[in-house]
Motif scaffolding. Structure first.
Motif, PDB file in Angstrom:
ATOM      1  N   LEU A 148      42.109  26.195  38.665  1.00  0.00           N
ATOM      2  CA  LEU A 148      43.543  26.042  38.368  1.00  0.00           C
ATOM      3  C   LEU A 148      44.399  26.596  39.514  1.00  0.00           C
ATOM      4  O   LEU A 148      45.389  25.994  39.923  1.00  0.00           O
ATOM      5  N   HIS A 149      43.978  27.739  40.043  1.00  0.00           N
ATOM      6  CA  HIS A 149      44.740  28.360  41.138  1.00  0.00           C
ATOM      7  C   HIS A 149      44.693  27.457  42.384  1.00  0.00           C
ATOM      8  O   HIS A 149      45.713  27.250  43.050  1.00  0.00           O
ATOM      9  N   PHE A 150      43.517  26.903  42.658  1.00  0.00           N
ATOM     10  CA  PHE A 150      43.385  25.965  43.791  1.00  0.00           C
ATOM     11  C   PHE A 150      44.309  24.756  43.608  1.00  0.00           C
ATOM     12  O   PHE A 150      45.076  24.394  44.499  1.00  0.00           O
ATOM     13  N   HIS A 151      44.255  24.155  42.443  1.00  0.00           N
ATOM     14  CA  HIS A 151      45.107  22.977  42.193  1.00  0.00           C
ATOM     15  C   HIS A 151      46.585  23.359  42.280  1.00  0.00           C
ATOM     16  O   HIS A 151      47.403  22.629  42.830  1.00  0.00           O
ATOM     17  N   LYS A 200      44.465  33.552  51.398  1.00  0.00           N
ATOM     18  CA  LYS A 200      45.268  32.596  52.178  1.00  0.00           C
ATOM     19  C   LYS A 200      45.771  31.466  51.275  1.00  0.00           C
ATOM     20  O   LYS A 200      46.937  31.077  51.332  1.00  0.00           O
ATOM     21  N   LEU A 201      44.862  30.969  50.443  1.00  0.00           N
ATOM     22  CA  LEU A 201      45.232  29.911  49.489  1.00  0.00           C
ATOM     23  C   LEU A 201      46.422  30.364  48.640  1.00  0.00           C
ATOM     24  O   LEU A 201      47.372  29.609  48.419  1.00  0.00           O
ATOM     25  N   GLY A 202      46.360  31.617  48.199  1.00  0.00           N
ATOM     26  CA  GLY A 202      47.388  32.153  47.305  1.00  0.00           C
ATOM     27  C   GLY A 202      48.752  32.326  47.959  1.00  0.00           C
ATOM     28  O   GLY A 202      49.728  32.663  47.275  1.00  0.00           O
ATOM     29  N   GLN A 203      48.834  32.126  49.263  1.00  0.00           N
ATOM     30  CA  GLN A 203      50.120  32.268  49.963  1.00  0.00           C
ATOM     31  C   GLN A 203      50.768  30.926  50.260  1.00  0.00           C
ATOM     32  O   GLN A 203      51.857  30.879  50.850  1.00  0.00           O
ATOM     33  N   LEU A 204      50.103  29.842  49.889  1.00  0.00           N
ATOM     34  CA  LEU A 204      50.602  28.520  50.277  1.00  0.00           C
ATOM     35  C   LEU A 204      51.983  28.232  49.693  1.00  0.00           C
ATOM     36  O   LEU A 204      52.151  28.213  48.462  1.00  0.00           O
ATOM     37  N   ASP A 205      52.932  28.004  50.575  1.00  0.00           N
ATOM     38  CA  ASP A 205      54.271  27.504  50.208  1.00  0.00           C
ATOM     39  C   ASP A 205      54.860  28.162  48.965  1.00  0.00           C
ATOM     40  O   ASP A 205      55.412  27.477  48.087  1.00  0.00           O
TER      41      ASP A 205
END
Ligand code: HEM
Length: 325
Positions: free
Chosen positions: A64-67, A302-307
């Motif tokens: 879910l976090h990835f999506h 890093k993923l968690g910082q996207l936009d």
């Protein structure tokens, strides 16, 4: 510019370059330490309680976090339900998402102690970390910089445009990840999440009838055919990693090399010699996964910082499934 300001400007620049959580996103570890000090522990205990001793479904939180982050940044857009004004949100049944009940349980628990303070996007980032902690051998709680705000847009079409499909080849996967700033190595690292959780037959059935024995181990293919019969009326569910199913470890990389992965996109990672070097080195990692684990944590941060939305952008939703009225 006055010369007096130069040292300050330079030190800010140095900080921005050196800090892994730089000014780019303005997220901070311990963001709720004064406004809701027990936010993170409350999320963790709510998730643990909701799982009721069965940790396997925690895999859904990582997905879910990835999506969430790949579509419009980490703004909890994946959690929005269909509504009369938005009949087709990101979370379409075609993606077979689960675990929204776990996020709701965490949000309810956090709202009970600090109403209107903690965003659903942060709760999801904490929850994905807690899932990692539950599923990785020996546990490990990595830092989650927080301060995300919730968005109010969620679109199925945007999800289709931004998320990788399981039918993509390696070049297409690389393009999808590069569009979000991720390298081939990070793509391989993050794909290690497929060592946990499940996939529906619909996600890989097209590989089975007929199967290509150069891409799927024949015994594995026949076992999958048994679980996903050709004309089944029910969309069956299959464990992604048959060797260590609920363990977030490097078994996935051996599975790739043995042609025992479910998705075409998993298999496709071995079609490039440079990618294979990384896959082989992860597959032979030691018991503590000292190569893969820190890489995975870094890539998740890093993923968690996207936009992300921060400051006064967006909102703090009262319930994760709907924007505030
Ligand atoms: C590389 C491109 C990727 C593709 C094409 C892909 C696709 C998929 C698909 C089709 C499923 C099965 C859904 C179902 O049928 O139930 C799945 C499951 C899963 N994916 Fe990925 N994925 C990718 C990358 C990632 C990444 C980067 C992560 C997290 C860091 C991730 C985490 C997961 C997890 C944990 C599951 C299991 C979910 C559950 O058990 O509910 N995936 N993925």
């Amino acid at each position: 510019m006055s010369r007096d300001f130069l040292p300050i400007v330079y030190s800010c620049l140095v900080f921005a370059i050196l800090s892994p959580f730089s000014a780019e996103s303005a997220l901070t570890v311990g963001f709720y330490s004064t406004t809701c000090p027990s936010a993170e522990t409350t999320v963790r205990s709510a998730i643990t309680t909701a799982l009721n001793g069965e940790n396997g479904p925690a895999a859904s939180l990582i997905r879910l976090h990835f999506h969430d982050c790949f579509v419009r940044g980490c703004d909890a857009s994946v959690l929005l339900n269909a509504s009369p004004t938005n009949p087709s949100p990101e979370n379409n049944p075609v993606f077979n998402m689960r675990g929204l009940d776990l996020v709701d349980a965490a949000k309810t628990a956090v709202e009970a102690i600090c109403p209107g303070v903690v965003s659903c996007a942060d709760i999801l980032a904490f929850a994905a970390r807690d899932a990692f902690n539950l599923l990785v051998p020996g546990g490990s709680l990595y830092d989650v910089p927080a301060g995300r705000r919730d968005g109010n847009v969620s679109s199925f079409l945007e999800a289709v445009a931004n998320l990788p499909a399981p039918t993509l080849n390696l070049t297409q996967l690389e393009t999808t990840f590069a569009a979000k700033g991720f390298s081939l190595k990070e793509l391989i690292t993050l794909s290690g999440a497929h060592s946990i959780g499940q996939a529906h037959c619909s996600s890989f059935q097209s590989r089975l009838y007929p199967y290509d024995s150069t891409q799927i181990d024949p015994t594995f293919a026949q076992m999958l055919q048994g679980k996903c019969p050709q004309n089944a009326t029910v969309n069956g569910v299959v464990t992604q990693d048959f060797v260590t199913s609920d363990s977030l470890d490097v078994q996935y990389y051996s599975n790739i090399l043995n042609n025992k992965v479910l998705l075409f996109s998993d298999w496709a990672l071995r079609t490039d010699p440079i990618a294979v070097t990384t896959i082989v080195s992860y597959s032979t990692d030691n018991l503590l996964n000292i190569l893969w684990r820190p890489d995975f944590i870094k890539a998740m941060q890093k993923l968690g910082q996207l936009d992300v939305l921060t400051g006064t952008q967006g909102q703090i939703r009262s319930t994760c499934g709907a924007v505030n009225p």
